[in-house]
Scaffold this motif. Structure first.
Motif, PDB file in Angstrom:
ATOM      1  N   ALA A  14     -84.456  92.779 -50.570  1.00  0.00           N
ATOM      2  CA  ALA A  14     -85.719  93.413 -50.950  1.00  0.00           C
ATOM      3  C   ALA A  14     -86.297  92.633 -52.136  1.00  0.00           C
ATOM      4  O   ALA A  14     -85.567  91.894 -52.816  1.00  0.00           O
ATOM      5  CB  ALA A  14     -85.481  94.871 -51.333  1.00  0.00           C
ATOM      6  N   PRO A  15     -87.592  92.777 -52.427  1.00  0.00           N
ATOM      7  CA  PRO A  15     -88.145  92.099 -53.596  1.00  0.00           C
ATOM      8  C   PRO A  15     -87.306  92.410 -54.843  1.00  0.00           C
ATOM      9  O   PRO A  15     -86.921  93.543 -55.085  1.00  0.00           O
ATOM     10  CB  PRO A  15     -89.550  92.693 -53.716  1.00  0.00           C
ATOM     11  CG  PRO A  15     -89.907  93.068 -52.315  1.00  0.00           C
ATOM     12  CD  PRO A  15     -88.618  93.565 -51.713  1.00  0.00           C
TER      13      PRO A  15
ATOM     14  N   SER B  25     -87.184  83.619 -43.991  1.00  0.00           N
ATOM     15  CA  SER B  25     -88.478  84.268 -44.245  1.00  0.00           C
ATOM     16  C   SER B  25     -88.576  84.638 -45.720  1.00  0.00           C
ATOM     17  O   SER B  25     -87.561  84.795 -46.405  1.00  0.00           O
ATOM     18  CB  SER B  25     -88.647  85.521 -43.374  1.00  0.00           C
ATOM     19  OG  SER B  25     -87.681  86.496 -43.722  1.00  0.00           O
ATOM     20  N   GLY B  26     -89.804  84.778 -46.194  1.00  0.00           N
ATOM     21  CA  GLY B  26     -90.043  85.214 -47.563  1.00  0.00           C
ATOM     22  C   GLY B  26     -89.899  84.101 -48.580  1.00  0.00           C
ATOM     23  O   GLY B  26     -89.974  82.917 -48.250  1.00  0.00           O
TER      24      GLY B  26
ATOM     25  N   GLU C 209     -87.771  77.934 -56.484  1.00  0.00           N
ATOM     26  CA  GLU C 209     -88.244  78.861 -55.459  1.00  0.00           C
ATOM     27  C   GLU C 209     -88.418  78.094 -54.154  1.00  0.00           C
ATOM     28  O   GLU C 209     -89.010  77.014 -54.136  1.00  0.00           O
ATOM     29  CB  GLU C 209     -89.542  79.521 -55.902  1.00  0.00           C
ATOM     30  CG  GLU C 209     -89.815  80.800 -55.137  1.00  0.00           C
ATOM     31  CD  GLU C 209     -90.854  81.681 -55.808  1.00  0.00           C
ATOM     32  OE1 GLU C 209     -90.476  82.425 -56.728  1.00  0.00           O
ATOM     33  OE2 GLU C 209     -92.025  81.597 -55.410  1.00  0.00           O
ATOM     34  N   LEU C 210     -87.892  78.673 -53.070  1.00  0.00           N
ATOM     35  CA  LEU C 210     -87.896  78.042 -51.755  1.00  0.00           C
ATOM     36  C   LEU C 210     -88.549  78.955 -50.735  1.00  0.00           C
ATOM     37  O   LEU C 210     -88.612  80.168 -50.939  1.00  0.00           O
ATOM     38  CB  LEU C 210     -86.456  77.748 -51.318  1.00  0.00           C
ATOM     39  CG  LEU C 210     -85.603  76.952 -52.301  1.00  0.00           C
ATOM     40  CD1 LEU C 210     -84.152  76.934 -51.845  1.00  0.00           C
ATOM     41  CD2 LEU C 210     -86.149  75.547 -52.459  1.00  0.00           C
ATOM     42  N   GLY C 211     -88.979  78.371 -49.620  1.00  0.00           N
ATOM     43  CA  GLY C 211     -89.623  79.147 -48.570  1.00  0.00           C
ATOM     44  C   GLY C 211     -89.001  78.898 -47.212  1.00  0.00           C
ATOM     45  O   GLY C 211     -88.038  78.136 -47.073  1.00  0.00           O
TER      46      GLY C 211
ATOM     47  N   GLN D 100     -91.626  89.595 -53.283  1.00  0.00           N
ATOM     48  CA  GLN D 100     -91.522  89.380 -51.835  1.00  0.00           C
ATOM     49  C   GLN D 100     -90.087  89.556 -51.373  1.00  0.00           C
ATOM     50  O   GLN D 100     -89.160  89.142 -52.065  1.00  0.00           O
ATOM     51  CB  GLN D 100     -91.929  87.953 -51.473  1.00  0.00           C
ATOM     52  CG  GLN D 100     -93.394  87.668 -51.549  1.00  0.00           C
ATOM     53  CD  GLN D 100     -93.680  86.296 -50.952  1.00  0.00           C
ATOM     54  OE1 GLN D 100     -93.186  85.968 -49.873  1.00  0.00           O
ATOM     55  NE2 GLN D 100     -94.472  85.505 -51.650  1.00  0.00           N
ATOM     56  N   PRO D 101     -89.889  90.103 -50.188  1.00  0.00           N
ATOM     57  CA  PRO D 101     -88.543  90.131 -49.616  1.00  0.00           C
ATOM     58  C   PRO D 101     -88.170  88.719 -49.145  1.00  0.00           C
ATOM     59  O   PRO D 101     -89.012  87.817 -49.091  1.00  0.00           O
ATOM     60  CB  PRO D 101     -88.665  91.091 -48.440  1.00  0.00           C
ATOM     61  CG  PRO D 101     -90.098  90.992 -48.039  1.00  0.00           C
ATOM     62  CD  PRO D 101     -90.877  90.722 -49.298  1.00  0.00           C
TER      63      PRO D 101
END
Length: 135
Positions: free
Chosen positions: A45-46, A65-66, A79-81, A102-103
């Motif tokens: 969860a965020p 995802s997220g 931070e990765l996507g 963001q989750p």
């Protein structure tokens, strides 16, 4: 051949001793000799994250995802996507989790050494978690 349907692989809540926030894990592969591979999808969860930890044979994360935050001890928060991969060396102290807003879901892959896939350390402080990510 062994097939396990999604219904047969129920997600379980991650242990609060090793995670902050709402985190769910679902086994993809459990070590069965001679294989040592352990793989899980982990949904955060965020704001949720792991504690500091290491893996005796290292770990590879594939972000599904997220937005994912990761940090190695003494290094910057990154931070990765989706589609990004991060590899942690054996014994490298690190944490990972979702961005604050963001989750995030990743596929975590690691090998068991003498039946152990992770060594857990202390929780990540809120100050460390909220450090602005660097490129």
């Amino acid at each position: 051949m062994k097939i396990e349907t999604l219904r047969e692989r129920a997600a379980r809540r991650a242990p609060e001793d090793y995670f902050v926030g709402e985190v769910w894990m679902q086994t993809v592969a459990a070590p069965e000799a001679p294989s040592r591979l352990s793989a899980l999808t982990v949904s955060f969860a965020p704001g949720a994250r792991t504690a500091w930890h290491t893996h005796p044979a290292g770990q590879t994360l594939l972000i599904l995802s997220g937005r994912c935050r990761v940090q190695s001890r003494g290094g910057p928060v990154r931070e990765l996507g989706p589609g990004d991969v991060v590899r942690f060396a054996p014994g490298e102290e690190h944490w990972h989790g979702a961005a604050p807003d963001q989750p995030m879901t990743h596929l975590a892959m690691q090998e068991a050494v003498d039946g152990v896939t992770a060594h857990w350390l202390e929780q990540v402080s809120q100050d460390d978690y909220l450090r602005p990510p660097q490129d």
